[in-house]
Design an enzyme around this catalytic site. Structure first.
Site, PDB file in Angstrom:
ATOM      1  N   PRO A  62       0.829  -1.210   0.000  1.00 58.43           N
ATOM      2  CA  PRO A  62       0.000   0.000   0.000  1.00 58.43           C
ATOM      3  C   PRO A  62       0.859   1.255   0.000  1.00 58.43           C
ATOM      4  CG  PRO A  62       0.021  -0.977   2.191  1.00 58.43           C
ATOM      5  CD  PRO A  62       0.834  -1.881   1.306  1.00 58.43           C
ATOM      6  N   CYS A  63       1.509   1.516  -1.116  1.00 57.24           N
ATOM      7  CA  CYS A  63       2.427   2.652  -1.192  1.00 57.24           C
ATOM      8  C   CYS A  63       1.674   3.959  -1.006  1.00 57.24           C
ATOM      9  CB  CYS A  63       3.161   2.631  -2.520  1.00 57.24           C
ATOM     10  SG  CYS A  63       2.080   2.272  -3.915  1.00 57.24           S
ATOM     11  N   HIS A  64       0.370   3.957  -1.207  1.00 57.24           N
ATOM     12  CA  HIS A  64      -0.401   5.195  -1.092  1.00 57.24           C
ATOM     13  C   HIS A  64      -0.511   5.632   0.373  1.00 57.24           C
ATOM     14  CE1 HIS A  64      -3.196   1.777  -0.814  1.00 57.24           C
ATOM     15  NE2 HIS A  64      -3.788   2.509   0.102  1.00 57.24           N
TER      16      HIS A  64
END
Length: 115
Positions: A62-64
């Site tokens: 979940p790089c966001h």
DNA sequence: ATCTTGACCTCTA
DNA sequence: CTAGAGGCCAAGA
């Protein structure tokens, strides 16, 4: 798995550790590069964290949920499709203080419960 | 092997 | 408050 014969997990690459921490970020929460770097023992290694995520583009990470110190959504994923990150965060319940700036005061999360 | 670039942060003036 | 410099780790040329 840089070295299967390596008995010391701490010897894993910085990338793997970053991925592990990011993967443990609960939904609706956001953390910063500096916090991850500091948690791993490298205060100024925030750049490397970004590189790790750069390689993590397209994975389950979940790089966001990882933003900079100002809560701005940065990253290749955001650069190509900015709406994805914002919509994703909003979908998780994350509020935005300003256009492109997450409310860190309310959703700031640091890696400490996982250990 | 060196030099440059890259989703950044902190310190000091 | 802003501006400049240093530092960290890894990949590409």
């Amino acid at each position: 798995m840089p070295d299967p014969n390596n008995p010391d997990p701490s010897s894993d690459s910085f990338f793997e550790r970053v991925w592990a921490v990011v993967a443990e970020i609960p939904p609706g929460r956001v953390t910063t590069y500096g916090d991850i770097a500091a948690y791993l023992g490298r205060r100024g290694a925030a750049r490397t964290v970004g590189w790790a995520l750069n390689e993590a583009v397209g994975t389950d990470l979940p790089c966001h949920r990882v933003v900079n110190r100002y809560g701005a959504l940065t990253g290749r994923r955001h650069f190509e499709t900015p709406h994805v990150m914002e919509e994703r965060l909003r979908s998780e319940g994350v509020t935005f203080a300003d256009e492109g700036h997450v409310d860190l005061e309310q959703h700031r999360w640091v890696p400490e419960d996982e250990l």
